[in-house]
Design a protein around this motif. Structure first.
Motif, PDB file in Angstrom:
ATOM      1  N   GLU A  62       0.592  -1.070   0.166  1.00 61.20           N
ATOM      2  CA  GLU A  62       0.406  -0.198  -0.175  1.00 61.20           C
ATOM      3  C   GLU A  62       0.798   1.318  -0.004  1.00 61.20           C
ATOM      4  N   ASN A  63       2.235   1.184   0.572  1.00 65.57           N
ATOM      5  CA  ASN A  63       2.843   2.158   1.042  1.00 65.57           C
ATOM      6  C   ASN A  63       3.302   2.476  -1.063  1.00 65.57           C
ATOM      7  N   VAL A  64       4.084   1.914  -1.455  1.00 61.95           N
ATOM      8  CA  VAL A  64       4.691   2.201  -2.922  1.00 61.95           C
ATOM      9  C   VAL A  64       3.346   2.260  -3.580  1.00 61.95           C
ATOM     10  N   ILE A  65       2.010   2.083  -3.763  1.00 58.44           N
ATOM     11  CA  ILE A  65       0.661   2.268  -4.158  1.00 58.44           C
ATOM     12  C   ILE A  65       1.066   3.803  -4.173  1.00 58.44           C
ATOM     13  N   THR A  66       0.398   4.167  -2.942  1.00 61.34           N
ATOM     14  CA  THR A  66       0.264   5.462  -2.108  1.00 61.34           C
ATOM     15  C   THR A  66       1.322   6.568  -2.581  1.00 61.34           C
ATOM     16  N   GLU A  67       2.707   6.196  -2.513  1.00 65.64           N
ATOM     17  CA  GLU A  67       3.778   7.011  -3.456  1.00 65.64           C
ATOM     18  C   GLU A  67       3.000   7.064  -4.485  1.00 65.64           C
ATOM     19  N   ALA A  68       2.916   6.553  -5.358  1.00 60.87           N
ATOM     20  CA  ALA A  68       2.821   6.155  -6.790  1.00 60.87           C
ATOM     21  C   ALA A  68       1.038   7.263  -7.546  1.00 60.87           C
ATOM     22  N   VAL A  69       0.592   6.887  -6.695  1.00 63.00           N
ATOM     23  CA  VAL A  69      -0.799   8.056  -6.100  1.00 63.00           C
ATOM     24  C   VAL A  69      -0.345   9.504  -6.211  1.00 63.00           C
ATOM     25  N   ALA A  70       0.697   9.983  -5.381  1.00 66.20           N
ATOM     26  CA  ALA A  70       1.347  11.137  -5.286  1.00 66.20           C
ATOM     27  C   ALA A  70       1.484  11.518  -5.920  1.00 66.20           C
ATOM     28  N   ALA A  77       2.259  11.940 -14.469  1.00 65.90           N
ATOM     29  CA  ALA A  77       2.871  11.133 -14.804  1.00 65.90           C
ATOM     30  C   ALA A  77       2.896   9.981 -13.718  1.00 65.90           C
ATOM     31  N   PHE A  78       2.161   8.784 -14.559  1.00 68.10           N
ATOM     32  CA  PHE A  78       1.620   7.767 -13.577  1.00 68.10           C
ATOM     33  C   PHE A  78       2.793   6.526 -13.472  1.00 68.10           C
ATOM     34  N   ASP A  81       6.591   1.396 -13.133  1.00 68.07           N
ATOM     35  CA  ASP A  81       7.108   0.104 -12.611  1.00 68.07           C
ATOM     36  C   ASP A  81       6.257   0.211 -10.943  1.00 68.07           C
ATOM     37  N   VAL A  82       4.986   0.860 -11.421  1.00 67.13           N
ATOM     38  CA  VAL A  82       4.434   0.553  -9.756  1.00 67.13           C
ATOM     39  C   VAL A  82       4.286  -0.843  -9.464  1.00 67.13           C
ATOM     40  N   GLY A  83       3.681  -1.769 -10.256  1.00 67.90           N
ATOM     41  CA  GLY A  83       3.230  -3.048 -10.065  1.00 67.90           C
ATOM     42  C   GLY A  83       4.403  -4.141  -9.519  1.00 67.90           C
ATOM     43  N   ARG A  84       5.115  -3.342 -10.193  1.00 70.65           N
ATOM     44  CA  ARG A  84       7.438  -4.720 -10.175  1.00 70.65           C
ATOM     45  C   ARG A  84       7.333  -4.116  -8.438  1.00 70.65           C
ATOM     46  N   ARG A  85       7.242  -2.643  -8.474  1.00 70.83           N
ATOM     47  CA  ARG A  85       7.444  -2.544  -7.016  1.00 70.83           C
ATOM     48  C   ARG A  85       6.616  -2.876  -5.968  1.00 70.83           C
ATOM     49  N   ALA A  86       5.860  -2.765  -6.181  1.00 71.91           N
ATOM     50  CA  ALA A  86       4.972  -3.102  -4.817  1.00 71.91           C
ATOM     51  C   ALA A  86       4.401  -4.877  -4.705  1.00 71.91           C
TER      52      ALA A  86
END
Length: 135
Positions: A62-70, A77-78, A81-86
């Motif tokens: 969730e922290n990785v996803i929250t950072e990506a959304v922020a 720009a989204f 690599d958010v999925g891989r990092r999550a």
């Protein structure tokens, strides 16, 4: 050297209420199997203490996803690599948590091994104490 018996249901060792005499501690140390079991228990407790702080896998993801959304909200720009990092954050947190579980089980196993050594070699402990009394 101190003996710590396996905890009862309330989490307290039956022996924690009493101080071990130096003679009894010396008698335990005189029996190699008991001394080895005490060493293994100390090592297992050290391993637990040295385990890195665990984060729940879901929280790490969730922290990785929250950072990506922020980042998306701030820049538009989204991250690609958010999925891989999550997934990596989840796996890493899960591995750390499982390591802690394994190390805690090692403590429990070492406690029981010490209990068994004390039970199996009580005759040798008593013989050592008898020798000290007659000396």
């Amino acid at each position: 050297m101190t003996y710590t018996a396996p905890a009862n249901r309330r989490g307290l060792s039956h022996f924690e209420r009493f101080d071990m005499s130096t003679e009894l501690a010396a008698a335990y140390a005189a029996v190699p199997e008991i001394a080895a079991a005490e060493t293994r228990l100390s090592e297992a407790k050290r391993l637990v203490a040295e385990t890195p702080e665990a984060v729940a896998p879901e929280a790490a993801r969730e922290n990785v996803i929250t950072e990506a959304v922020a980042a998306f909200v701030d820049s538009g720009a989204f991250p690609s690599d958010v999925g891989r990092r999550a997934v990596e954050a989840f796996r890493s947190a899960e591995a750390t948590g499982q390591e802690l579980v394994a190390r805690k089980r090692a403590v429990t196993g070492a406690e029981w091994a010490l209990y068994n050594a004390l039970t199996d070699h009580s005759g040798a402990v008593l013989s050592h104490l008898a020798g000290r009394l007659t000396a």
